[in-house]
Design an enzyme around this catalytic site. Structure first.
Site, short mmCIF file in Angstrom:
data_model
loop_
_atom_site.label_atom_id
_atom_site.label_comp_id
_atom_site.label_asym_id
_atom_site.label_seq_id
_atom_site.Cartn_x
_atom_site.Cartn_y
_atom_site.Cartn_z
N LYS A 1 -57.03 34.87 125.12
CA LYS A 1 -56.44 35.65 125.16
C LYS A 1 -56.63 36.44 126.25
CE LYS A 1 -53.36 37.94 122.00
NZ LYS A 1 -53.32 38.22 120.48
N SER B 1 -47.88 37.31 119.36
CA SER B 1 -48.78 37.65 120.52
C SER B 1 -49.23 36.22 121.53
CB SER B 1 -49.04 38.92 120.24
OG SER B 1 -50.47 39.14 119.61
N SER C 1 -50.39 36.96 114.95
CA SER C 1 -50.65 35.95 116.03
C SER C 1 -50.70 34.84 117.27
CB SER C 1 -50.99 36.83 117.37
OG SER C 1 -50.05 37.98 117.04
N1 GLN Z 1 -45.84 40.10 115.00
C1 GLN Z 1 -46.76 41.04 114.57
C2 GLN Z 1 -46.90 41.82 115.36
O1 GLN Z 1 -46.05 42.70 115.63
C3 GLN Z 1 -48.23 40.47 114.65
C4 GLN Z 1 -49.05 40.21 115.75
C5 GLN Z 1 -50.08 39.74 115.76
O2 GLN Z 1 -50.94 39.22 114.54
N2 GLN Z 1 -51.65 40.58 116.48
O3 GLN Z 1 -47.85 43.22 115.28
#
Ligand code: GLN
Length: 504
Positions: free
Chosen positions: A78, A161, A185
């Site tokens: 990532k 994400s 994410s």
């Molecule tokens: N969807 C969550 C957010 O927008 C989690 C994102 C994540 O785990 N990086 O913050």
């Protein structure tokens, strides 16, 4: 019954070790697939030359019977992990073209090893994967470099994400990928793309070299085809790191050996005998999509057949996880992102009259809408006069959410439920409705706030033939239990073996 995916990490590591294939050959095949699947948008950068050089070195070591535990197996990271020699953007224009002078601990451990440390696992890095900007989002539509398409249906999002990681594994471009999980994410894109993903206990993997979003929540983890493959990578990347003050002091664990030992000790057809799985009633609300509920129930029934006992439990503050997370995460983000000021990293506005204007223009140009929204929320909840009303209250509730989990773990070993309330949405559907996106995080946020390990395990298919994930949450340092349960399920089912285009 199955023995793992033929293109999975375990099978490839074995084939490489037995010299039935070469790493160079495998790397070339995957590079060609990545090239053919550029439309997916999963990769932000591909390092063909570097990967082939790593592969050749791996082949030499394998020929000598040397090398790491996963020598020569390709993967991608990532783009939130910094890598030496490859650009790192975290999906943001702010960091476009940025090259780190050092490598994230997780990247080093999976690859050649840390400088001055023992050799790493020997995996070959193919490139960097697309993600929501600074890991903020749940659809990958917040990336400054365009969305990622879901390989199961290219009109839908892959989740986020870690959307590039999930899509790349689902499409067979890599056998495994790293991801990060702050509020879901890893688990949510794994669920939406039909792959297996694990976020370990906070502190199990080093955050050194992982671009910070919300430091008290951020954790590195893996997305792969199976629990076994996740266990192999997690063992290699975890363990104490003196460069991360919050990394656990526990010695590195062999999750794969734990998983196998648990299986060896298990009684024949009932490998999960004695395992108590708690089902929080708040994880099965009336608003849960019927197709998701049905798939999750089917997976739970399969776990029951393997010997597990299902129990009714309650996590009464589940709903509060949303406001609590969306105060704490932006608060930490607003502080972490203050370092992008045009002086030290990445983008700097071309024209400005004075320093204040340089900051303003740099940050206005460099950050996307969602990141700006979080900075504003975070700055607001931390400001004098509001700190007690929002941030402090959220911290207190965070503790209570963690306590609710401990009350459940007094009489169960694992907590299970859905990962996401629906299958993957159409691209663009949530782009202009951040609140709707935040609400869909309801089942992943609680474990993140509590710092607990969580997994998404493929559990069949819902509407439109789209994958559905089963979430398994363990107690602190209970990764071995989660991986064992998921592995037992995968030995008895084939949801994780299905690939896009072959759902029947
Ligand atoms: N969807 C969550 C957010 O927008 C989690 C994102 C994540 O785990 N990086 O913050």
């Amino acid at each position: 019954m199955n023995t793992g995916h033929p293109d999975g990490v375990a099978a490839l590591a074995r084939a490489l070790r037995e010299r039935r294939i070469s790493s160079e050959e495998l790397t070339r095949t995957l590079l060609a697939r990545i090239e053919a699947e550029r439309e997916l948008g999963a990769f932000l950068c591909v390092d063909a030359e570097g990967a082939l050089a790593q592969a050749r070195r791996a082949d030499e070591r394998l020929a000598r019977g040397a090398g790491g535990t996963l020598e020569g197996v390709p993967l991608a990271h990532k783009d939130v992990f910094v890598t030496r020699g490859l650009p790192t953007s975290a999906g943001s224009k702010m960091l476009a073209g940025y090259a780190s002078p050092f490598e994230a601990t997780v990247v080093a451990r999976l690859g050649a090893g840390e400088p001055g440390g023992p050799p790493g696992a020997g995996m070959v890095t193919l490139g960097k994967l697309n993600c929501d900007e600074f890991a903020m989002g749940s659809s990958n539509e917040n990336s400054a470099f365009g969305p990622v398409l879901n390989p199961w249906d290219r009109t839908r999002v892959p989740g986020g994400s870690s959307g590039g990681s999930a899509a790349a594994v689902a499409a067979g471009l890599v056998p495994a990928a790293t991801g990060t999980d702050t509020g879901g994410s890893i688990r949510q894109p794994a669920s939406l793309c039909g792959v297996t993903g694990i976020k370990p206990t906070y502190g199990v993997c080093s955050r050194h070299g992982m671009i910070a979003f919300a430091s008290s929540l951020d954790q590195a983890g893996v997305l792969a085809r199976s629990a076994e493959d996740c266990a192999l990578l997690l063992s290699a990347m975890s363990g104490h790191d003196r460069r991360d003050a919050t990394s656990s002091e526990r010695p590195a664990q062999d999750f794969h050996a734990q998983m196998r030992a648990a299986r060896a000790g298990a009684d024949g057809g009932r490998p999960l005998a004695g395992l108590r799985i708690g089902l929080p009633r708040e994880f099965f609300p009336p608003a849960l999509a019927a197709d998701v509920a049905a798939a999750v129930r089917a997976a739970l029934a399969a776990l029951e057949k393997l010997g597990a006992t299902l129990l009714d439990v309650s996590l009464p503050r589940t709903e509060l996880a949303i406001p609590v997370y969306y105060i704490i995460a932006p608060a930490e983000a607003s502080s972490n992102l203050s370092r992008y000021d045009g002086v030290r990293y990445g983008h700097r506005a071309a024209q400005y009259a004075d320093l204040a204007e340089m900051y303003r223009r740099t940050r206005s140009e460099g950050f996307g809408a969602e990141v700006k929204r979080r900075i504003m929320i975070g700055t607001y909840v931390l400001s004098h006069g509001y700190y007690d009303a929002y941030y402090l209250q959220a911290q207190k509730l965070r503790r209570m959410i963690a306590e609710d989990f401990q009350a459940c773990f007094a009489h169960c070993d694992v907590i299970a439920g859905p990962v996401a309330p629906q299958v993957a949405a159409r691209l663009g559907e949530q782009a202009h409705d951040p609140i709707k996106a935040y609400l869909a995080d309801i089942f992943t946020l609680p474990a993140s706030l509590a710092g607990l390990p969580g997994m998404s395990v493929p559990a069949g298919f819902g509407d439109g033939g789209m994958p559905v994930g089963l979430q398994l949450i363990g107690n602190y340092f209970g990764e071995g239990t989660l991986l064992h349960a998921a592995h037992a399920l995968q030995q008895a089912s084939d949801w994780h073996l299905r690939t896009p285009g072959a759902t029947a």
